[in-house]
Design a protein around this motif. Structure first.
Motif, PDB file in Angstrom:
ATOM      1  N   LYS A 135      65.968  61.190  21.954  1.00  0.00           N
ATOM      2  CA  LYS A 135      65.650  59.766  21.889  1.00  0.00           C
ATOM      3  C   LYS A 135      65.736  59.129  23.281  1.00  0.00           C
ATOM      4  CE  LYS A 135      65.171  59.108  17.346  1.00  0.00           C
ATOM      5  NZ  LYS A 135      63.927  58.583  16.734  1.00  0.00           N
ATOM      6  N   PHE A 136      66.794  59.458  24.020  1.00  0.00           N
ATOM      7  CA  PHE A 136      66.963  58.879  25.349  1.00  0.00           C
ATOM      8  C   PHE A 136      65.873  59.377  26.299  1.00  0.00           C
ATOM      9  CE2 PHE A 136      68.926  58.795  29.621  1.00  0.00           C
ATOM     10  CZ  PHE A 136      69.136  57.426  29.718  1.00  0.00           C
ATOM     11  N   ALA A 137      65.567  60.679  26.240  1.00  0.00           N
ATOM     12  CA  ALA A 137      64.516  61.229  27.101  1.00  0.00           C
ATOM     13  C   ALA A 137      63.168  60.591  26.792  1.00  0.00           C
ATOM     14  CB  ALA A 137      64.436  62.745  26.930  1.00  0.00           C
ATOM     15  N   THR A 138      62.897  60.352  25.522  1.00  0.00           N
ATOM     16  CA  THR A 138      61.649  59.700  25.140  1.00  0.00           C
ATOM     17  C   THR A 138      61.581  58.278  25.681  1.00  0.00           C
ATOM     18  OG1 THR A 138      61.529  61.011  23.103  1.00  0.00           O
ATOM     19  CG2 THR A 138      60.222  58.996  23.182  1.00  0.00           C
ATOM     20  N   THR A 139      62.711  57.574  25.633  1.00  0.00           N
ATOM     21  CA  THR A 139      62.758  56.221  26.197  1.00  0.00           C
ATOM     22  C   THR A 139      62.493  56.249  27.694  1.00  0.00           C
ATOM     23  OG1 THR A 139      64.374  55.573  24.512  1.00  0.00           O
ATOM     24  CG2 THR A 139      64.144  54.121  26.401  1.00  0.00           C
ATOM     25  N   MET A 140      63.023  57.266  28.386  1.00  0.00           N
ATOM     26  CA  MET A 140      62.779  57.380  29.817  1.00  0.00           C
ATOM     27  C   MET A 140      61.313  57.691  30.112  1.00  0.00           C
ATOM     28  SD  MET A 140      65.506  56.410  30.957  1.00  0.00           S
ATOM     29  CE  MET A 140      64.761  56.426  32.584  1.00  0.00           C
ATOM     30  N   VAL A 141      60.690  58.489  29.256  1.00  0.00           N
ATOM     31  CA  VAL A 141      59.250  58.733  29.414  1.00  0.00           C
ATOM     32  C   VAL A 141      58.483  57.423  29.284  1.00  0.00           C
ATOM     33  CG1 VAL A 141      57.227  59.820  28.354  1.00  0.00           C
ATOM     34  CG2 VAL A 141      59.332  61.133  28.642  1.00  0.00           C
ATOM     35  N   PHE A 142      58.902  56.598  28.335  1.00  0.00           N
ATOM     36  CA  PHE A 142      58.250  55.300  28.173  1.00  0.00           C
ATOM     37  C   PHE A 142      58.478  54.434  29.412  1.00  0.00           C
ATOM     38  CE2 PHE A 142      58.136  50.849  26.890  1.00  0.00           C
ATOM     39  CZ  PHE A 142      56.882  50.779  26.306  1.00  0.00           C
ATOM     40  N   CYS A 143      59.663  54.498  30.012  1.00  0.00           N
ATOM     41  CA  CYS A 143      59.927  53.748  31.252  1.00  0.00           C
ATOM     42  C   CYS A 143      58.897  54.110  32.319  1.00  0.00           C
ATOM     43  CB  CYS A 143      61.327  54.055  31.775  1.00  0.00           C
ATOM     44  SG  CYS A 143      62.680  53.383  30.790  1.00  0.00           S
ATOM     45  N   VAL A 144      58.671  55.406  32.493  1.00  0.00           N
ATOM     46  CA  VAL A 144      57.733  55.879  33.512  1.00  0.00           C
ATOM     47  C   VAL A 144      56.309  55.447  33.169  1.00  0.00           C
ATOM     48  CG1 VAL A 144      56.749  57.926  34.610  1.00  0.00           C
ATOM     49  CG2 VAL A 144      59.201  57.828  34.141  1.00  0.00           C
ATOM     50  N   VAL A 145      55.911  55.655  31.915  1.00  0.00           N
ATOM     51  CA  VAL A 145      54.552  55.310  31.501  1.00  0.00           C
ATOM     52  C   VAL A 145      54.311  53.808  31.633  1.00  0.00           C
ATOM     53  CG1 VAL A 145      52.962  55.245  29.538  1.00  0.00           C
ATOM     54  CG2 VAL A 145      54.313  57.299  29.975  1.00  0.00           C
ATOM     55  N   ALA A 146      55.264  53.000  31.188  1.00  0.00           N
ATOM     56  CA  ALA A 146      55.101  51.547  31.255  1.00  0.00           C
ATOM     57  C   ALA A 146      54.962  51.075  32.704  1.00  0.00           C
ATOM     58  CB  ALA A 146      56.291  50.859  30.584  1.00  0.00           C
ATOM     59  N   THR A 147      55.773  51.642  33.585  1.00  0.00           N
ATOM     60  CA  THR A 147      55.686  51.268  34.997  1.00  0.00           C
ATOM     61  C   THR A 147      54.352  51.681  35.594  1.00  0.00           C
ATOM     62  OG1 THR A 147      58.090  51.554  35.196  1.00  0.00           O
ATOM     63  CG2 THR A 147      56.824  51.469  37.232  1.00  0.00           C
ATOM     64  N   LEU A 148      53.894  52.880  35.273  1.00  0.00           N
ATOM     65  CA  LEU A 148      52.610  53.350  35.791  1.00  0.00           C
ATOM     66  C   LEU A 148      51.452  52.532  35.238  1.00  0.00           C
ATOM     67  CD1 LEU A 148      53.066  57.241  35.758  1.00  0.00           C
ATOM     68  CD2 LEU A 148      53.063  55.696  37.737  1.00  0.00           C
ATOM     69  N   VAL A 149      51.562  52.079  34.003  1.00  0.00           N
ATOM     70  CA  VAL A 149      50.513  51.236  33.425  1.00  0.00           C
ATOM     71  C   VAL A 149      50.364  49.962  34.247  1.00  0.00           C
ATOM     72  CG1 VAL A 149      49.993  49.719  31.460  1.00  0.00           C
ATOM     73  CG2 VAL A 149      50.555  52.121  31.070  1.00  0.00           C
TER      74      VAL A 149
END
Length: 292
Positions: A135-149
């Motif tokens: 769950k935490f790793a998935t949230t971190m993936v979202f952090c990266v994706v959201a920033t790149l967006v």
């Protein structure tokens, strides 16, 4: 016996990877996630169009009085569209980006409990610790994706509405457009890492309740409260320990030489929040009586 052990040994690793992949796919297939990313992508468009209308595409080429602040980046957008990346990240980091992370992190465990799927996830041979890590790793993936967006949207809009070229840094040094892109990528990485504290707090809150809405609201409420506290001069003694305090330190990557002091403090502070609230989330989740 030996052959059976050989067959079974890769299973846990394969399960961990499949669990992580499943969580990532689940999160990014939700309409809520897509809407959040859409809103983030729209912010650079609004900023770019507003600057274009306000200035008519002309700029004075000067930095503002506070070289690293958002308004100073905006003043440079008309001269170089790459600065729209920096301006958009500065505009979204105080609220939009952390709010999106708070929603995803707050819903990670509590949302599963509210929908009744948490119990079934724990029945599978994943274990609570592995599930929490996924769950935490998935949230971190979202952090990266959201920033790149945000960054990619800003770069595209900046290229369409404004000229691109050599980049004049805050210190006055001029670097090539290629180096400017590298610095923009580094800034996006720092911004994504700056959201680790919010993700850890949201994950911990998510283990405290069985309501996804309550967890998301609490996480966003804490985010707003901490940011308000970071504005009072009377609280200067505790402000360096608040997770948003060094968020805008990414602007120091636009100096030559780079000022590393606050950048390292920011990353260390985010790591501290991840360790403290990650441990608290683990302690709570592994001892929690899951009935839903």
């Amino acid at each position: 016996m030996s052959q059976a052990e050989t067959v079974r040994r890769p299973a846990p690793v394969a399960w961990r990877l499949s669990l992580f992949r499943s969580e990532v796919v689940t999160v990014f297939r939700r309409w809520r996630t897509l809407v959040l990313l859409g809103v983030l992508a729209a912010v650079p468009v609004l900023v770019g169009v507003a600057v274009r209308i306000e200035t008519g595409g002309s700029g004075d080429g000067s930095f503002g009085e506070h070289g690293g602040d958002g308004p100073a980046f905006v003043s440079q957008v008309t001269n170089n569209g790459l600065f729209l990346v920096f301006a958009s990240l500065a505009a979204t980091l105080p609220f939009f980006l952390p709010m999106a992370i708070g929603v995803i992190a707050g819903d990670s465990i509590a949302g599963e409990a509210a929908s009744g799927t948490l119990r079934y996830l724990l029945v599978a041979p994943a274990g609570r610790t592995r599930l929490l890590l996924a769950k935490f790793a998935t949230t971190m993936v979202f952090c990266v994706v959201a920033t790149l967006v945000v960054a990619v949207s800003a770069l595209l809009v900046g290229a369409l509405l404004f000229p691109l070229g050599e980049v004049t840094l805050i210190s006055g040094t001029t670097v090539s457009f290629g180096e400017g892109l590298v610095r923009a990528l580094a800034i996006a990485g720092v911004v994504a890492a700056s959201l680790v504290g919010v993700a850890a707090v949201g994950l911990f809150v998510s283990t405290l309740t069985g309501s996804g809405i309550a967890a998301m609201a609490t996480t966003v409420g804490l985010l707003i409260t901490v940011q308000i506290l970071d504005q009072f001069p009377q609280l200067h003694a505790v402000q360096p320990y608040l997770f948003p305090h060094y968020w805008l330190s990414f602007a120091d990557l636009l100096r030559d030489p780079v000022y590393w002091d606050q950048l390292w403090r920011n990353l260390a502070l985010q790591g501290l929040y991840a360790a403290v609230f990650g441990s608290a989330a683990w302690a709570r989740f592994t001892s929690r009586d899951v009935t839903a």
